[in-house]
Design a protein around this motif. Structure first.
Motif, PDB file in Angstrom:
ATOM      1  N   ASN A   1      -9.275   4.814   4.093  1.00 30.82           N
ATOM      2  CA  ASN A   1     -10.367   3.838   3.972  1.00 30.82           C
ATOM      3  C   ASN A   1     -10.188   2.662   4.934  1.00 30.82           C
ATOM      4  N   ILE A   2      -9.917   2.978   6.189  1.00 35.03           N
ATOM      5  CA  ILE A   2      -9.641   1.945   7.185  1.00 35.03           C
ATOM      6  C   ILE A   2     -10.957   1.335   7.673  1.00 35.03           C
ATOM      7  N   THR A   3     -11.033  -0.001   7.662  1.00 33.56           N
ATOM      8  CA  THR A   3     -12.160  -0.722   8.250  1.00 33.56           C
ATOM      9  C   THR A   3     -11.609  -1.631   9.347  1.00 33.56           C
ATOM     10  N   CYS A   4     -12.465  -2.521   9.864  1.00 28.75           N
ATOM     11  CA  CYS A   4     -11.991  -3.416  10.918  1.00 28.75           C
ATOM     12  C   CYS A   4     -11.026  -4.477  10.399  1.00 28.75           C
ATOM     13  N   ASP A   5     -11.019  -4.739   9.078  1.00 27.86           N
ATOM     14  CA  ASP A   5     -10.117  -5.771   8.561  1.00 27.86           C
ATOM     15  C   ASP A   5      -9.539  -5.408   7.191  1.00 27.86           C
ATOM     16  N   SER A   6      -9.436  -4.114   6.884  1.00 28.24           N
ATOM     17  CA  SER A   6      -8.822  -3.718   5.625  1.00 28.24           C
ATOM     18  C   SER A   6      -8.375  -2.259   5.694  1.00 28.24           C
ATOM     19  N   PHE A   7      -7.532  -1.877   4.767  1.00 34.93           N
ATOM     20  CA  PHE A   7      -7.131  -0.478   4.620  1.00 34.93           C
ATOM     21  C   PHE A   7      -6.571  -0.283   3.225  1.00 34.93           C
ATOM     22  N   LYS A   8      -6.501   0.979   2.788  1.00 36.37           N
ATOM     23  CA  LYS A   8      -5.836   1.319   1.542  1.00 36.37           C
ATOM     24  C   LYS A   8      -4.521   2.000   1.857  1.00 36.37           C
ATOM     25  N   ILE A   9      -3.522   1.707   1.039  1.00 29.13           N
ATOM     26  CA  ILE A   9      -2.200   2.288   1.247  1.00 29.13           C
ATOM     27  C   ILE A   9      -1.700   2.871  -0.068  1.00 29.13           C
ATOM     28  N   SER A  10      -1.056   4.031   0.032  1.00 28.90           N
ATOM     29  CA  SER A  10      -0.429   4.657  -1.133  1.00 28.90           C
ATOM     30  C   SER A  10       0.821   5.387  -0.672  1.00 28.90           C
ATOM     31  N   TRP A  11       1.660   5.752  -1.606  1.00 28.73           N
ATOM     32  CA  TRP A  11       2.889   6.460  -1.270  1.00 28.73           C
ATOM     33  C   TRP A  11       3.424   7.162  -2.512  1.00 28.73           C
ATOM     34  N   ASP A  12       4.414   8.002  -2.300  1.00 28.91           N
ATOM     35  CA  ASP A  12       5.103   8.686  -3.400  1.00 28.91           C
ATOM     36  C   ASP A  12       6.448   8.005  -3.637  1.00 28.91           C
ATOM     37  N   MET A  13       6.932   8.093  -4.871  1.00 26.96           N
ATOM     38  CA  MET A  13       8.237   7.511  -5.206  1.00 26.96           C
ATOM     39  C   MET A  13       8.975   8.428  -6.169  1.00 26.96           C
ATOM     40  N   ASP A  14      10.285   8.492  -6.036  1.00 24.78           N
ATOM     41  CA  ASP A  14      11.098   9.171  -7.029  1.00 24.78           C
ATOM     42  C   ASP A  14      11.002   8.413  -8.350  1.00 24.78           C
ATOM     43  N   PRO A  15      11.007   9.123  -9.462  1.00 30.80           N
ATOM     44  CA  PRO A  15      10.827   8.448 -10.754  1.00 30.80           C
ATOM     45  C   PRO A  15      11.998   7.545 -11.148  1.00 30.80           C
ATOM     46  N   LYS A  16      13.121   7.654 -10.469  1.00 28.99           N
ATOM     47  CA  LYS A  16      14.306   6.880 -10.841  1.00 28.99           C
ATOM     48  C   LYS A  16      14.027   5.379 -10.803  1.00 28.99           C
ATOM     49  N   SER A  17      14.198   4.711 -11.901  1.00 31.38           N
ATOM     50  CA  SER A  17      14.029   3.246 -12.037  1.00 31.38           C
ATOM     51  C   SER A  17      12.622   2.786 -11.684  1.00 31.38           C
ATOM     52  N   LYS A  18      11.668   3.705 -11.724  1.00 26.33           N
ATOM     53  CA  LYS A  18      10.308   3.327 -11.344  1.00 26.33           C
ATOM     54  C   LYS A  18       9.737   2.252 -12.257  1.00 26.33           C
ATOM     55  N   ASP A  19      10.137   2.298 -13.541  1.00 25.68           N
ATOM     56  CA  ASP A  19       9.587   1.323 -14.478  1.00 25.68           C
ATOM     57  C   ASP A  19      10.127  -0.085 -14.247  1.00 25.68           C
ATOM     58  N   ARG A  20      11.140  -0.226 -13.386  1.00 25.86           N
ATOM     59  CA  ARG A  20      11.699  -1.549 -13.110  1.00 25.86           C
ATOM     60  C   ARG A  20      10.981  -2.251 -11.963  1.00 25.86           C
ATOM     61  N   ILE A  21      10.113  -1.549 -11.267  1.00 30.20           N
ATOM     62  CA  ILE A  21       9.430  -2.134 -10.103  1.00 30.20           C
ATOM     63  C   ILE A  21       8.384  -3.141 -10.570  1.00 30.20           C
ATOM     64  N   THR A  22       8.470  -4.346 -10.048  1.00 33.14           N
ATOM     65  CA  THR A  22       7.478  -5.391 -10.358  1.00 33.14           C
ATOM     66  C   THR A  22       6.618  -5.745  -9.159  1.00 33.14           C
ATOM     67  N   HIS A  23       7.139  -5.500  -7.931  1.00 30.76           N
ATOM     68  CA  HIS A  23       6.419  -5.910  -6.726  1.00 30.76           C
ATOM     69  C   HIS A  23       6.614  -4.888  -5.606  1.00 30.76           C
ATOM     70  N   TYR A  24       5.707  -4.958  -4.634  1.00 29.92           N
ATOM     71  CA  TYR A  24       5.823  -4.217  -3.386  1.00 29.92           C
ATOM     72  C   TYR A  24       5.901  -5.222  -2.243  1.00 29.92           C
ATOM     73  N   PHE A  25       6.769  -4.942  -1.275  1.00 32.50           N
ATOM     74  CA  PHE A  25       6.806  -5.705  -0.027  1.00 32.50           C
ATOM     75  C   PHE A  25       6.217  -4.813   1.067  1.00 32.50           C
TER      76      PHE A  25
END
Length: 376
Positions: free
Chosen positions: A60-84
């Motif tokens: 969904n790329i536009t001239c001033d925005s985009f969407k980002i997603s990714w996969d993660m291993d389930p290990k400690s996933k519930d501890r994630i509070t933020h993305y950098f």
């Protein structure tokens, strides 16, 4: 969206934003230098237990925005509070070349469901290549973070202005176009060698070529639309083309009805200035059903031939009558070949004013008259 203070540590925000997909603002961004694959931020600890993002997808790329997603291993996933999210222009991944020099490239976002929208015209420009990498993070009670290793680096390119953006630009151009003056010819200035070459190698027929990169960086016609550039502005006191030229001392004049008539479609292409008081409007004339016409239909706002603020063709009792806007400099791109025999080639008596050339000219990104509130 987390709103960290701009300091050496990423601190607890005073007023967090609850929805990541809303527009980012300057306060949403905290600079974090990245060296190699791990964060070196003061106050940010490394923790291998946090999952590293992988298989990053940009959509969904536009001239001033985009969407980002990714996969993660389930290990400690519930501890994630933020993305950098580390976002950099591709030409120099280690420097910050955004319009506002105090805006860094690290986006600190609350961990929300993916895909996540990243939006902001102060750090995203249209038609620009970027690199992006991601860390997961866990905010601690003392305000510091533990983080994962960096993901792989992904490259992507932002899009051109959409028709919506070009319509906004067109409305700003309409506000300064001024009253309409009559004209009778389109003209193209070049050096004598250019016309000699056309006669010798192209049987006196000027051929379309890709438009240069002058004007707005997000204009979808730059370096993509093929055509022949003409002018049509006239001197106020004579009603004729000016005798000076920035492009050469020879000029072909083509009767207006040869290029602009009821069998032609007219499109708005761009509005810009080059750090001067002069403003330029780029219009496209495309014969109906031609490849240029099909290109423009998908990308540019179409104008009424007889009712617009820039260039008109109207039927009157004695034939077609043509008018052009007085207070902007019109650059008209005709998308089909043009035979020199349709008009006349002659030397002009004025000066060659190279300072007025728009070849690959860069738009003034700070001008309030000809910029819109999306990526420059």
């Amino acid at each position: 969206m987390e709103v960290p203070r701009l300091s050496q540590h990423i601190s607890t925000p005073n007023s967090p934003c609850e929805d990541m997909i809303k527009n980012l603002s300057l306060e949403n961004i905290q600079l974090c230098e990245r060296d190699g694959n791990k964060s070196q931020d003061s106050g940010i600890a490394e923790m291998e237990e946090l999952p590293v993002p992988h298989n990053i997808k940009i959509s969904n790329i536009t001239c001033d925005s985009f969407k980002i997603s990714w996969d993660m291993d389930p290990k400690s996933k519930d501890r994630i509070t933020h993305y950098f999210i580390d976002l950099n222009k591709k030409e120099n991944k280690n420097s910050n070349k955004f319009k506002h020099k105090d805006v860094p490239t690290k986006l600190v976002a609350k961990a929300v469901p993916l895909p996540m929208t990243v939006r902001g015209h102060w750090f995203l420009s249209p038609r620009t290549e970027y690199t992006v990498a991601v860390q997961t993070a866990s905010k601690q009670v003392d305000g510091d973070y533990v983080v994962s290793e960096w993901s792989e680096i992904i490259e992507f390119c932002t899009a051109d202005y959409s028709k919506v953006h070009l319509t906004q630009l067109m409305e700003k151009a309409e506000a300064i176009a001024g009253r309409m003056l009559k004209f009778s010819v389109f003209y193209r200035n070049q050096h004598k060698e250019y016309f000699d070459y056309i006669r010798e190698h192209h049987e006196s027929v000027m051929q379309p070529s890709p438009k240069d990169n002058s004007g707005s960086h997000g204009s979808p016609i730059s370096a993509k639309l093929e055509g022949i550039l003409f002018s049509c502005n006239t001197e106020f006191n004579t009603g004729k083309p000016p005798q000076d030229s920035p492009y050469g001392r020879y000029r072909v004049e083509i009767p207006a009805e040869k290029l602009f008539n009821p069998n032609t479609n007219l499109y708005f292409g761009d509005f810009y200035c080059m750090y001067t008081a002069y403003h330029y409007v780029i219009l496209v004339l495309a014969p109906m059903g031609s490849p240029g016409d099909e290109f423009c239909k998908q990308r540019l706002p179409q104008l009424s031939l007889s009712d617009n603020k820039f260039l008109t063709c109207t039927q009157e009792h004695d034939g077609l009558v043509f008018h052009q806007a007085q207070d902007v400099i019109l650059e008209v791109i005709y998308t089909d070949p043009v035979d020199l025999s349709w008009g006349n080639v002659a030397e002009i008596i004025g000066h060659q004013l190279m300072s007025l050339s728009t070849a690959d000219a860069k738009k003034d990104p700070s001008c309030k008259t000809c910029n819109i509130s999306v990526g420059r």
